[in-house]
Design a protein around this motif. Structure first.
Motif, PDB file in Angstrom:
ATOM      1  N   VAL A  37       0.872  -1.173   0.000  1.00 58.30           N
ATOM      2  CA  VAL A  37       0.000   0.000   0.000  1.00 58.30           C
ATOM      3  C   VAL A  37       0.907   1.220   0.000  1.00 58.30           C
ATOM      4  O   VAL A  37       1.668   1.430   0.937  1.00 58.30           O
ATOM      5  CB  VAL A  37      -0.942   0.016   1.219  1.00 58.30           C
ATOM      6  CG1 VAL A  37      -1.743   1.310   1.257  1.00 58.30           C
ATOM      7  CG2 VAL A  37      -1.871  -1.183   1.181  1.00 58.30           C
ATOM      8  N   GLU A  38       0.864   2.003  -1.084  1.00 54.95           N
ATOM      9  CA  GLU A  38       1.714   3.191  -1.172  1.00 54.95           C
ATOM     10  C   GLU A  38       1.144   4.348  -0.372  1.00 54.95           C
ATOM     11  O   GLU A  38       1.866   5.049   0.313  1.00 54.95           O
ATOM     12  CB  GLU A  38       1.895   3.604  -2.634  1.00 54.95           C
ATOM     13  CG  GLU A  38       2.819   2.689  -3.369  1.00 54.95           C
ATOM     14  CD  GLU A  38       3.281   3.277  -4.677  1.00 54.95           C
ATOM     15  OE1 GLU A  38       3.080   4.482  -4.921  1.00 54.95           O
ATOM     16  OE2 GLU A  38       3.855   2.518  -5.458  1.00 54.95           O
ATOM     17  N   ASP A  39      -0.159   4.583  -0.535  1.00 57.64           N
ATOM     18  CA  ASP A  39      -0.812   5.626   0.246  1.00 57.64           C
ATOM     19  C   ASP A  39      -2.249   5.229   0.514  1.00 57.64           C
ATOM     20  O   ASP A  39      -2.793   4.344  -0.132  1.00 57.64           O
ATOM     21  CB  ASP A  39      -0.715   7.000  -0.429  1.00 57.64           C
ATOM     22  CG  ASP A  39      -1.371   7.047  -1.797  1.00 57.64           C
ATOM     23  OD1 ASP A  39      -2.500   6.525  -1.945  1.00 57.64           O
ATOM     24  OD2 ASP A  39      -0.790   7.624  -2.723  1.00 57.64           O
ATOM     25  N   ILE A  40      -2.844   5.896   1.502  1.00 53.50           N
ATOM     26  CA  ILE A  40      -4.190   5.532   1.933  1.00 53.50           C
ATOM     27  C   ILE A  40      -4.923   6.768   2.421  1.00 53.50           C
ATOM     28  O   ILE A  40      -4.292   7.721   2.893  1.00 53.50           O
ATOM     29  CB  ILE A  40      -4.127   4.444   3.042  1.00 53.50           C
ATOM     30  CG1 ILE A  40      -5.513   3.881   3.329  1.00 53.50           C
ATOM     31  CG2 ILE A  40      -3.463   4.975   4.285  1.00 53.50           C
ATOM     32  CD1 ILE A  40      -5.484   2.650   4.213  1.00 53.50           C
ATOM     33  N   SER A  41      -6.237   6.747   2.302  1.00 53.55           N
ATOM     34  CA  SER A  41      -7.095   7.786   2.861  1.00 53.55           C
ATOM     35  C   SER A  41      -8.356   7.113   3.366  1.00 53.55           C
ATOM     36  O   SER A  41      -8.499   5.892   3.285  1.00 53.55           O
ATOM     37  CB  SER A  41      -7.451   8.833   1.795  1.00 53.55           C
ATOM     38  OG  SER A  41      -8.377   8.289   0.870  1.00 53.55           O
ATOM     39  N   GLU A  42      -9.278   7.904   3.872  1.00 56.59           N
ATOM     40  CA  GLU A  42     -10.539   7.341   4.348  1.00 56.59           C
ATOM     41  C   GLU A  42     -11.338   6.719   3.210  1.00 56.59           C
ATOM     42  O   GLU A  42     -12.124   5.801   3.426  1.00 56.59           O
ATOM     43  CB  GLU A  42     -11.373   8.423   5.038  1.00 56.59           C
ATOM     44  CG  GLU A  42     -10.755   8.912   6.332  1.00 56.59           C
ATOM     45  CD  GLU A  42     -11.470  10.116   6.914  1.00 56.59           C
ATOM     46  OE1 GLU A  42     -12.460  10.587   6.319  1.00 56.59           O
ATOM     47  OE2 GLU A  42     -11.046  10.582   7.974  1.00 56.59           O
ATOM     48  N   THR A  92     -13.396   4.962   8.896  1.00 52.82           N
ATOM     49  CA  THR A  92     -13.557   6.025   9.884  1.00 52.82           C
ATOM     50  C   THR A  92     -12.172   6.585  10.193  1.00 52.82           C
ATOM     51  O   THR A  92     -11.158   5.971   9.856  1.00 52.82           O
ATOM     52  CB  THR A  92     -14.194   5.487  11.182  1.00 52.82           C
ATOM     53  OG1 THR A  92     -13.288   4.558  11.786  1.00 52.82           O
ATOM     54  CG2 THR A  92     -15.541   4.817  10.913  1.00 52.82           C
ATOM     55  N   ARG A  93     -12.122   7.702  10.867  1.00 53.11           N
ATOM     56  CA  ARG A  93     -10.819   8.271  11.239  1.00 53.11           C
ATOM     57  C   ARG A  93     -10.065   7.338  12.170  1.00 53.11           C
ATOM     58  O   ARG A  93      -8.852   7.209  12.087  1.00 53.11           O
ATOM     59  CB  ARG A  93     -11.001   9.642  11.880  1.00 53.11           C
ATOM     60  CG  ARG A  93     -11.423  10.671  10.875  1.00 53.11           C
ATOM     61  CD  ARG A  93     -11.509  12.030  11.466  1.00 53.11           C
ATOM     62  NE  ARG A  93     -12.077  12.920  10.452  1.00 53.11           N
ATOM     63  CZ  ARG A  93     -12.128  14.210  10.568  1.00 53.11           C
ATOM     64  NH1 ARG A  93     -11.662  14.783  11.650  1.00 53.11           N
ATOM     65  NH2 ARG A  93     -12.643  14.936   9.618  1.00 53.11           N
ATOM     66  N   ASP A  94     -10.803   6.665  13.073  1.00 56.37           N
ATOM     67  CA  ASP A  94     -10.163   5.710  13.988  1.00 56.37           C
ATOM     68  C   ASP A  94      -9.565   4.540  13.220  1.00 56.37           C
ATOM     69  O   ASP A  94      -8.466   4.080  13.517  1.00 56.37           O
ATOM     70  CB  ASP A  94     -11.165   5.186  15.022  1.00 56.37           C
ATOM     71  CG  ASP A  94     -11.550   6.231  16.045  1.00 56.37           C
ATOM     72  OD1 ASP A  94     -10.793   7.214  16.211  1.00 56.37           O
ATOM     73  OD2 ASP A  94     -12.610   6.076  16.683  1.00 56.37           O
ATOM     74  N   GLN A  95     -10.283   4.032  12.232  1.00 59.41           N
ATOM     75  CA  GLN A  95      -9.771   2.926  11.432  1.00 59.41           C
ATOM     76  C   GLN A  95      -8.543   3.353  10.645  1.00 59.41           C
ATOM     77  O   GLN A  95      -7.562   2.620  10.557  1.00 59.41           O
ATOM     78  CB  GLN A  95     -10.857   2.403  10.490  1.00 59.41           C
ATOM     79  CG  GLN A  95     -11.967   1.665  11.195  1.00 59.41           C
ATOM     80  CD  GLN A  95     -13.127   1.363  10.285  1.00 59.41           C
ATOM     81  OE1 GLN A  95     -13.500   2.157   9.422  1.00 59.41           O
ATOM     82  NE2 GLN A  95     -13.731   0.198  10.475  1.00 59.41           N
ATOM     83  N   LEU A  96      -8.576   4.559  10.078  1.00 57.80           N
ATOM     84  CA  LEU A  96      -7.433   5.068   9.319  1.00 57.80           C
ATOM     85  C   LEU A  96      -6.223   5.224  10.234  1.00 57.80           C
ATOM     86  O   LEU A  96      -5.107   4.858   9.866  1.00 57.80           O
ATOM     87  CB  LEU A  96      -7.779   6.382   8.645  1.00 57.80           C
ATOM     88  CG  LEU A  96      -6.702   6.987   7.759  1.00 57.80           C
ATOM     89  CD1 LEU A  96      -6.328   6.042   6.617  1.00 57.80           C
ATOM     90  CD2 LEU A  96      -7.150   8.327   7.203  1.00 57.80           C
ATOM     91  N   ALA A  97      -6.440   5.726  11.441  1.00 56.08           N
ATOM     92  CA  ALA A  97      -5.338   5.909  12.388  1.00 56.08           C
ATOM     93  C   ALA A  97      -4.760   4.560  12.829  1.00 56.08           C
ATOM     94  O   ALA A  97      -3.559   4.436  13.046  1.00 56.08           O
ATOM     95  CB  ALA A  97      -5.817   6.697  13.601  1.00 56.08           C
ATOM     96  N   ALA A  98      -5.606   3.541  12.953  1.00 55.33           N
ATOM     97  CA  ALA A  98      -5.149   2.221  13.407  1.00 55.33           C
ATOM     98  C   ALA A  98      -4.506   1.412  12.284  1.00 55.33           C
ATOM     99  O   ALA A  98      -3.751   0.485  12.550  1.00 55.33           O
ATOM    100  CB  ALA A  98      -6.315   1.435  13.994  1.00 55.33           C
TER     101      ALA A  98
END
Length: 154
Positions: A37-42, A92-98
Motif C-alpha cells: 500500500v503506497e498511500d491511503i485515505s478514508e 472512519t478516522r479511527d480505522q485510518l489511524a489504526a
C-alpha cells in the motif's frame, strides 16, 4: 482577494492521502496476493500487487489493513502495476489511524462498540466469583512466599 487553485491533473480524490509504503495482503477473486500500500485515505488507497495480476476498472478486491481489518474496495484506476482502489464503505478516522499501527489483520468489521468495555454484562464474572479469585490467588501467593522463606532459613 481572489483565491485560485491550479490542478495539473484530473485528480478527483475525496480525501487527503497518507503515505504508507507498507506490505499487506489483497484478495482478488478470493485468492490472496502480497501487495504494497503506497498511500491511503478514508476513501481509498493506491496499492501495488507483488505479482502480476490482471485488474480492470470496476473489479472488486478485498484489502487487508493490519491493525484495522479487511475491507472491500472497487478498482477505479489501473496504471501499470499501480491500482487505485475506492473503499466500498469509507474508513472512519479511527480505522485510518489504526491502519498499519499493527501487523495483525483483524478478521471482520471493526467498530468501537466491539471493544471489551462494551461487552454485555452476561460475559463478565459475578462479583462473588471475582472476589473469590482475588482472595484465593492472594492466599496462594503468600503461601508460596512463606515456603520460600522457610526453605531459605532452614
Amino acid at each position: 482577494m481572489l483565491v485560485a487553485r491550479l490542478y495539473l491533473s484530473d485528480d478527483r480524490r475525496a480525501a487527503d492521502r497518507v503515505s504508507v509504503g507498507a506490505e499487506t495482503t489483497m484478495r482478488v477473486d478470493g485468492t490472496p496476493l502480497s501487495a504494497e500500500v503506497e498511500d491511503i485515505s478514508e476513501t481509498g488507497c493506491l496499492i501495488r500487487p507483488a505479482a502480476v495480476v490482471s485488474l480492470s476498472v470496476g473489479d472488486r478486491v478485498r484489502i487487508g489493513l493490519p491493525g484495522t481489518g479487511a475491507f472491500d474496495a472497487e478498482v477505479v484506476r489501473v496504471v501499470g502495476n499501480a491500482t487505485g482502489c475506492r473503499f466500498v464503505h469509507p474508513l472512519t478516522r479511527d480505522q485510518l489511524a489504526a491502519a498499519f499501527a499493527s501487523n495483525v489483520v483483524v478478521a471482520g468489521e471493526w467498530s468501537p462498540e466491539q471493544t471489551p468495555a462494551h461487552l454485555p454484562d452476561s460475559d463478565k464474572l459475578s462479583v462473588r466469583t471475582r472476589l473469590a479469585t482475588i482472595v484465593g490467588l492472594s492466599v496462594g501467593l503468600w503461601v508460596a512466599i512463606g515456603a520460600i522463606v522457610y526453605a531459605l532459613l532452614r
